[in-house]
Design a protein around this motif. Structure first.
Motif, PDB file in Angstrom:
ATOM      1  N   UNK A   1       6.379   2.530  10.628  1.00 55.58           N
ATOM      2  CA  UNK A   1       6.377   1.673   9.447  1.00 55.58           C
ATOM      3  C   UNK A   1       7.397   2.166   8.420  1.00 55.58           C
ATOM      4  N   UNK A   2       7.821   1.256   7.553  1.00 61.06           N
ATOM      5  CA  UNK A   2       8.783   1.603   6.508  1.00 61.06           C
ATOM      6  C   UNK A   2       8.376   0.945   5.199  1.00 61.06           C
ATOM      7  N   UNK A   3       8.793   1.581   4.093  1.00 56.08           N
ATOM      8  CA  UNK A   3       8.568   1.018   2.762  1.00 56.08           C
ATOM      9  C   UNK A   3       9.858   0.368   2.292  1.00 56.08           C
TER      10      UNK A   3
ATOM     11  N   UNK B   1       0.823  -1.203   0.000  1.00 53.75           N
ATOM     12  CA  UNK B   1       0.000   0.000   0.000  1.00 53.75           C
ATOM     13  C   UNK B   1       0.854   1.248   0.000  1.00 53.75           C
ATOM     14  N   UNK B   2       0.267   2.332   0.500  1.00 56.16           N
ATOM     15  CA  UNK B   2       0.961   3.620   0.553  1.00 56.16           C
ATOM     16  C   UNK B   2       1.513   3.849   1.954  1.00 56.16           C
ATOM     17  N   UNK B   3       2.707   4.385   2.030  1.00 57.34           N
ATOM     18  CA  UNK B   3       3.287   4.754   3.319  1.00 57.34           C
ATOM     19  C   UNK B   3       2.871   6.186   3.623  1.00 57.34           C
ATOM     20  N   UNK B   4       2.077   6.341   4.661  1.00 58.49           N
ATOM     21  CA  UNK B   4       1.546   7.650   5.022  1.00 58.49           C
ATOM     22  C   UNK B   4       2.161   8.118   6.333  1.00 58.49           C
ATOM     23  N   UNK B   5       2.665   9.332   6.326  1.00 57.17           N
ATOM     24  CA  UNK B   5       3.231   9.945   7.521  1.00 57.17           C
ATOM     25  C   UNK B   5       2.238  10.970   8.053  1.00 57.17           C
ATOM     26  N   UNK B   6       1.969  10.927   9.343  1.00 62.96           N
ATOM     27  CA  UNK B   6       1.044  11.882   9.949  1.00 62.96           C
ATOM     28  C   UNK B   6       1.814  13.027  10.596  1.00 62.96           C
ATOM     29  N   UNK B   7       1.465  14.234  10.202  1.00 61.29           N
ATOM     30  CA  UNK B   7       2.051  15.424  10.809  1.00 61.29           C
ATOM     31  C   UNK B   7       0.995  16.120  11.666  1.00 61.29           C
TER      32      UNK B   7
ATOM     33  N   UNK C   1      12.768  -9.512  -1.895  1.00 68.77           N
ATOM     34  CA  UNK C   1      12.100 -10.758  -2.267  1.00 68.77           C
ATOM     35  C   UNK C   1      11.165 -11.232  -1.158  1.00 68.77           C
ATOM     36  N   UNK C   2      10.287 -10.329  -0.757  1.00 66.09           N
ATOM     37  CA  UNK C   2       9.183 -10.663   0.137  1.00 66.09           C
ATOM     38  C   UNK C   2       7.906 -10.211  -0.551  1.00 66.09           C
ATOM     39  N   UNK C   3       6.790 -10.714  -0.070  1.00 67.85           N
ATOM     40  CA  UNK C   3       5.516 -10.351  -0.706  1.00 67.85           C
ATOM     41  C   UNK C   3       4.477 -10.078   0.359  1.00 67.85           C
TER      42      UNK C   3
ATOM     43  N   UNK D   1       1.336  11.401   2.139  1.00 70.43           N
ATOM     44  CA  UNK D   1       1.785  10.176   1.475  1.00 70.43           C
ATOM     45  C   UNK D   1       3.242  10.326   1.055  1.00 70.43           C
ATOM     46  N   UNK D   2       4.106   9.478   1.619  1.00 71.87           N
ATOM     47  CA  UNK D   2       5.530   9.534   1.299  1.00 71.87           C
ATOM     48  C   UNK D   2       5.886   8.608   0.142  1.00 71.87           C
ATOM     49  N   UNK D   3       5.291   7.388   0.145  1.00 72.51           N
ATOM     50  CA  UNK D   3       5.578   6.409  -0.905  1.00 72.51           C
ATOM     51  C   UNK D   3       4.265   5.744  -1.301  1.00 72.51           C
ATOM     52  N   UNK D   4       4.056   5.574  -2.603  1.00 71.02           N
ATOM     53  CA  UNK D   4       2.846   4.934  -3.092  1.00 71.02           C
ATOM     54  C   UNK D   4       3.152   3.529  -3.602  1.00 71.02           C
ATOM     55  N   UNK D   5       2.208   2.620  -3.376  1.00 65.92           N
ATOM     56  CA  UNK D   5       2.261   1.246  -3.899  1.00 65.92           C
ATOM     57  C   UNK D   5       3.600   0.570  -3.594  1.00 65.92           C
ATOM     58  N   UNK D   6       3.863   0.395  -2.317  1.00 65.37           N
ATOM     59  CA  UNK D   6       5.113  -0.240  -1.894  1.00 65.37           C
ATOM     60  C   UNK D   6       4.807  -1.335  -0.880  1.00 65.37           C
TER      61      UNK D   6
END
Length: 287
Positions: free
Chosen positions: A254-256, A47-53, A260-262, A210-215
């Motif tokens: 959380x981190x993006x 999913x997307x990695x979202x950071x809350x400020x 080789x993991x799914x 949103x920091x990273x999308x689809x990761x």
């Protein structure tokens, strides 16, 4: 006779050595069997990695109107106090002026706020006698730094915390010019009526970015660094597999990552100390 005694002693010594050896072997085997490390796991997600400020502002009426005098004079009577609800055309005060008495009436429905004068005081025509505020609709006024302007837009939804309660709020305006404090004014409307929120209360606003999308998203606690390599332990059939990964964006929770993991893989988030590739584990808690 001596030969028989020596032979008997030799046989007893061999037996004792064999028993000790068997005991040590059994003990070593038992130790190997007991070498199971307890771990906790979590699931890899996509999913997307979202950071809350978080920013802070103050509540204020969404709409307010000043109660102005047409001419200065002495307050002969006051018909309201702070907190009173008034309707349009209700009498608020009677002012004695050189031209005679002046009746001050409400120009709209609302609640009386900011009334500081009392009967017998002189009232100016340059400053409001009071404020009529619509408290059924509350907004939050805040100031943000320039680097937050790119993540805020009109109609964005955010979470507001006021008096320990959470409300959904909508961005209603984003000023592109800073005020006297150097911050950029942003207004948020609380999307709920009859909240019983008073003006002037400090509100906390949680702004998602949103920091990273689809990761691939993993708990940051699952990442292990060793000799300039980052990896995670994937649990498979009560054993772990050491899998190298590449962090894309690391946050406190959380981190993006890439690797080789799914999505759906169970990875170790607690108990990594002492783990090795192929180690047998016991999962104490997992998602």
């Amino acid at each position: 006779m001596k030969k028989l005694l020596l032979l008997t002693s030799f046989i007893l010594l061999i037996s004792l050595l064999a028993a000790c050896t068997n005991g040590e072997t059994a003990e070593e085997e038992e130790t190997e069997e007991e070498k199971v490390i307890a771990v906790e796991t979590a699931e890899v997600k996509e999913g997307n990695l979202t950071l809350e400020k978080k920013i802070y502002g103050r509540t204020e009426p969404h709409r307010s109107a000043p109660v102005m005098l047409t001419a200065p004079g002495e307050i002969d009577s006051l018909e309201v106090t702070n907190g009173d609800k008034v309707e349009e055309n209700d009498l608020i005060a009677v002012i004695k002026t050189q031209m005679g008495n002046q009746n001050i009436r409400a120009k709209e429905d609302g609640v009386i706020l900011g009334l500081k004068a009392k009967e017998g005081d002189l009232a100016s025509s340059e400053e409001p006698l009071a404020i009529i505020a619509d408290l059924d609709a509350i907004r939050i006024q805040a100031g943000v730094t320039a680097n937050m302007l790119d993540i805020l837009a009109v109609d964005d939804k955010v979470t507001a915390k006021v008096n320990g309660k959470k409300f959904e709020a909508t961005v209603t305006s984003v000023d592109r010019l800073p005020d006297d404090t150097g911050l950029y004014p942003v207004a948020f409307a609380i999307d709920e009526e009859d909240t019983d929120i008073a003006p002037g209360i400090v509100a906390e606003l949680i702004i998602p970015e949103e920091k990273v999308k689809s990761a691939l998203i993993v708990p940051t606690a699952s990442l292990v660094e060793e000799k300039e390599e980052t990896f995670v332990y994937v649990v498979q059939n009560d054993h772990v597999k050491k899998v190298p990964v590449k962090p894309i964006e690391v946050q406190s929770k959380n981190s993006a990552i890439e690797g080789k993991v799914k999505a759906g893989d169970k990875i170790v988030v607690s108990g990594q100390l002492g783990l090795a590739d192929g180690q047998q584990v016991e999962v104490l808690k997992g998602e």
